[in-house]
Design an enzyme around this catalytic site. Structure first.
Site, PDB file in Angstrom:
ATOM      1  N   LEU A  14       0.814  -1.214   0.000  1.00 59.70           N
ATOM      2  CA  LEU A  14       0.000   0.000   0.000  1.00 59.70           C
ATOM      3  C   LEU A  14       0.851   1.270   0.000  1.00 59.70           C
ATOM      4  O   LEU A  14       0.312   2.377   0.006  1.00 59.70           O
ATOM      5  CB  LEU A  14      -0.912   0.010   1.233  1.00 59.70           C
ATOM      6  CG  LEU A  14      -1.976  -1.087   1.296  1.00 59.70           C
ATOM      7  CD1 LEU A  14      -2.688  -1.055   2.645  1.00 59.70           C
ATOM      8  CD2 LEU A  14      -2.981  -0.934   0.166  1.00 59.70           C
ATOM      9  N   LYS A  64      15.581  -6.148   3.722  1.00 56.77           N
ATOM     10  CA  LYS A  64      15.973  -5.149   4.721  1.00 56.77           C
ATOM     11  C   LYS A  64      17.411  -5.313   5.209  1.00 56.77           C
ATOM     12  O   LYS A  64      18.064  -4.320   5.551  1.00 56.77           O
ATOM     13  CB  LYS A  64      14.999  -5.163   5.896  1.00 56.77           C
ATOM     14  CG  LYS A  64      13.600  -4.679   5.520  1.00 56.77           C
ATOM     15  CD  LYS A  64      12.691  -4.556   6.733  1.00 56.77           C
ATOM     16  CE  LYS A  64      11.318  -4.052   6.329  1.00 56.77           C
ATOM     17  NZ  LYS A  64      10.436  -3.844   7.504  1.00 56.77           N
ATOM     18  N   ALA A 125      10.238 -12.967  17.626  1.00 55.70           N
ATOM     19  CA  ALA A 125      11.655 -12.604  17.697  1.00 55.70           C
ATOM     20  C   ALA A 125      12.279 -12.449  16.320  1.00 55.70           C
ATOM     21  O   ALA A 125      13.480 -12.673  16.143  1.00 55.70           O
ATOM     22  CB  ALA A 125      12.414 -13.673  18.495  1.00 55.70           C
TER      23      ALA A 125
END
Length: 278
Positions: A14, A64, A125
């Site tokens: 989005l 990432k 985690a």
């Protein structure tokens, strides 16, 4: 000028809705924001092929960690967390990596009333838990307890906690209900994983529950927390907040947050998106 969100899969993102609305509201008529399908091992090649018209990239899973490797400079918070969701192209052509998931999380948690001295429980985690620990440190949390299915995953988070300066404790997943009365509970697990806990948490009224999910919404945990008198925020709140920070870094102008929020939430008036603090 151009920007995009990169990841794989990416069709569901989005982010273009938010950023394009921001460009329109800010009068940035020459700007565009798109989606690019890109695996982690493809990110370096993508970056190398971008022309000078590219101002930045929003990086989602699974890239990432790879975003840190392709950057010429990394922000302290991205280095501490070990992940970046933002790549900004500087005037000299170099790339700067940052993590606006952390700043966005701080934004939504502060707006929900979280303050210094809070006790924090994090469910899960993984990568989002890393950002949650850093955000907890920034709001001045007294301590963080990570509840996870694998003890070794908790151990992998300890360097993050040390880097940001917050005490970290670990707890087994089966003992999660014992940690439900923290000032702040953050769920970072994939959809469905925390659903069985909904009937077992003894929530403390007035506390804050942040669920990083936004589809499906509301989650069973969010519904239970709201019914118990907790303040609830969703992954859409975070999606907006981290995008606002990215907008400023990409464009250099103030973000028209109201317009960006209206674009994200405005067409979701059927009620299922209105549980959180939007």
């Amino acid at each position: 000028m151009r920007a995009a969100v990169v990841g794989k899969p990416i069709a569901h993102s989005l982010s273009p809705v938010i950023h394009e609305a921001g460009y329109a509201a800010a009068g940035l008529t020459g700007w565009s924001y798109t989606r690019i399908e890109c695996a982690a091992d493809e990110l370096a090649g993508l970056i190398a092929g971008l022309g000078p018209e590219w101002a930045g990239l929003s990086v989602t899973m699974p890239g990432k960690e790879a975003a840190l490797a392709v950057a010429d400079e990394v922000s302290p918070v991205a280095a501490a967390v070990g992940a970046a969701n933002t790549l900004v192209r500087r005037p000299d052509g170099t790339w700067y990596a940052d993590n606006t998931d952390v700043t966005g999380m701080v934004d939504v948690l502060t707006a929900a009333g979280c303050a210094a001295g809070a006790t924090v429980t994090v469910l899960g985690a993984g990568g989002t838990a890393r950002a949650a620990i850093a955000a907890a440190a920034r709001i001045g949390a007294a301590d963080v307890t990570v509840v996870a299915r694998r003890p070794e995953a908790i151990d992998e988070l300890r360097p993050v906690a040390r880097a940001v300066g917050v005490p970290l404790a670990g707890a087994d997943w089966d003992g999660a209900p014992a940690h439900a009365r923290a000032d702040l509970v953050i769920s970072t697990v994939p959809k469905g994983v925390a659903d069985p806990l909904a009937g077992h948490f003894d929530w403390r009224p007035g506390s804050v529950f942040f669920d990083a999910l936004y589809d499906p919404w509301p989650t069973p945990l969010a519904t239970a927390a709201l019914a118990a008198g907790c303040r609830v925020v969703s992954g859409l709140d975070l999606l907006l907040a981290q995008a606002v920070d990215q907008f400023v870094q990409f464009t250099g102008v103030a973000a028209p947050r109201a317009a960006m929020a209206a674009a994200l939430f405005g067409d979701r008036s059927n009620g299922r998106w209105n549980l959180g603090q939007h």
